[in-house]
Design a protein around this motif. Structure first.
Motif, short mmCIF file in Angstrom:
data_model
loop_
_atom_site.label_atom_id
_atom_site.label_comp_id
_atom_site.label_asym_id
_atom_site.label_seq_id
_atom_site.Cartn_x
_atom_site.Cartn_y
_atom_site.Cartn_z
N VAL A 1 42.95 46.03 49.44
CA VAL A 1 42.01 46.53 48.43
C VAL A 1 40.60 46.07 48.76
CG1 VAL A 1 43.72 46.67 46.57
CG2 VAL A 1 42.44 44.54 46.91
N THR A 2 39.65 46.84 48.25
CA THR A 2 38.25 46.45 48.39
C THR A 2 37.52 46.80 47.11
OG1 THR A 2 36.23 46.63 49.74
CG2 THR A 2 37.54 48.63 49.50
N LEU A 3 36.32 46.28 46.97
CA LEU A 3 35.51 46.49 45.78
C LEU A 3 34.09 46.80 46.25
CD1 LEU A 3 34.80 45.95 42.65
CD2 LEU A 3 34.44 43.60 43.36
N THR A 4 33.54 47.90 45.78
CA THR A 4 32.16 48.23 46.17
C THR A 4 31.22 47.46 45.27
OG1 THR A 4 32.50 50.19 44.80
CG2 THR A 4 32.54 50.49 47.19
N THR B 1 40.08 50.29 42.48
CA THR B 1 39.16 49.18 42.71
C THR B 1 39.53 48.05 41.76
OG1 THR B 1 37.36 50.68 43.33
CG2 THR B 1 36.74 48.47 42.60
N THR B 2 39.80 46.88 42.31
CA THR B 2 40.10 45.72 41.45
C THR B 2 39.10 44.61 41.75
OG1 THR B 2 41.77 44.14 40.72
CG2 THR B 2 41.78 44.70 43.05
N ARG B 3 38.91 43.76 40.73
CA ARG B 3 38.02 42.60 40.90
C ARG B 3 38.82 41.35 41.19
NH1 ARG B 3 33.26 43.06 38.67
NH2 ARG B 3 33.22 41.12 37.52
N THR C 1 34.10 36.05 41.25
CA THR C 1 35.11 35.23 41.94
C THR C 1 35.60 35.90 43.22
OG1 THR C 1 36.64 36.19 40.36
CG2 THR C 1 36.01 33.94 39.98
N HIS C 2 35.58 37.25 43.23
CA HIS C 2 36.07 37.95 44.42
C HIS C 2 35.27 37.59 45.67
CE1 HIS C 2 33.47 40.57 41.92
NE2 HIS C 2 32.84 40.79 43.05
N LEU C 3 34.01 37.14 45.48
CA LEU C 3 33.18 36.84 46.65
C LEU C 3 33.66 35.59 47.40
CD1 LEU C 3 29.60 37.70 45.32
CD2 LEU C 3 31.13 39.09 46.72
#
Ligand code: IYR
Length: 219
Positions: free
Chosen positions: A165-168, A33-35, A114-116
């Protein structure tokens, strides 16, 4: 009266089962998981396939109590980031306990999301807490938390398998997602997952996974 049909099942050789067991475990162990997301676009067809995979999850009474809202619209992502960051600033300043802050410290999370806006897609999984009949009356849904948790797991595996990749992300509270994304009252935001390529300089926290003997009991 239940209707049944024959199971479509391919019997594998023991060698092939063993190979696939090891290969899948190694494949999933390589997931991180990465930001840090790249803004590079990702084709909608890939997101469709990830949702198809997620939608294959088993669910309570096969009610499939999920709605996936896939957002690529820049203004909408901006709006989601704005509200999520406002909520998170309050969370990190006022809601979080010392114990919780300590638990999160090694992961380096904060209110800046920032990922959003960087990720080309934000997929928001809504849990249908109950169903709504055509006449407007409510229908009980069973095990919706478990069902949506399984669907999320399959989604994450699908995203990893396609090389993304995704981030929960669980903005806290996340009720605002229902309003921003104009979902009905029976749908509760469950999980927000940015999807995309990692940034070229993406970082991940140095973590380890518990070994098998720490998470398994054989009887
Ligand atoms: N919802 C917050 C805080 C947070 C909580 C847990 I537990 C995490 O594993 C990560 C973050 C946020 O999204 O920053």
């Amino acid at each position: 009266m239940p209707a049944f049909e024959s199971l479509v099942f391919t019997r594998l050789s023991p060698e092939e089962s063993g190979r696939r067991a090891a290969a899948f475990a190694a494949h999933m162990q390589a997931r991180r998981t990465t930001r840090h997301f790249s803004t590079e676009p990702v084709p909608r067809a890939w997101i469709e396939d990830a949702i198809r995979a997620a939608g294959s999850a088993p669910s309570g009474a096969n009610q499939q109590p999920w709605t996936f809202v896939a957002v690529s619209d820049a203004a909408l992502k901006e709006r989601i980031r704005e509200v999520a960051e406002a909520e998170e600033r309050r969370f990190y300043a006022e809601v979080i306990t010392d114990e919780w802050r300590e638990a999160l410290a090694p992961l380096g999370t904060d209110a800046v999301k920032t990922h959003l806006t960087d990720a080309p897609w934000l997929v928001v999984l809504f849990r249908q807490a109950f169903g709504v009949n055509p006449d407007g009356s409510h229908r009980t849904h069973y095990y919706t938390q478990e069902s949506c948790g399984i669907a999320a797991g399959l989604f994450i595996a699908a995203v990893h398998t396609m090389g993304l990749v995704t981030l929960t992300h669980t903005p806290s509270p996340m009720g605002f997602l229902r309003e921003v994304l104009e979902r009905p009252a029976n749908e509760k935001p469950f999980l927000l997952m940015p999807v995309g390529y990692p940034a070229a300089d993406a970082q991940v926290p140095s973590i380890t996974r518990k070994p098998l003997d720490a998470i398994t009991v054989w009887r």
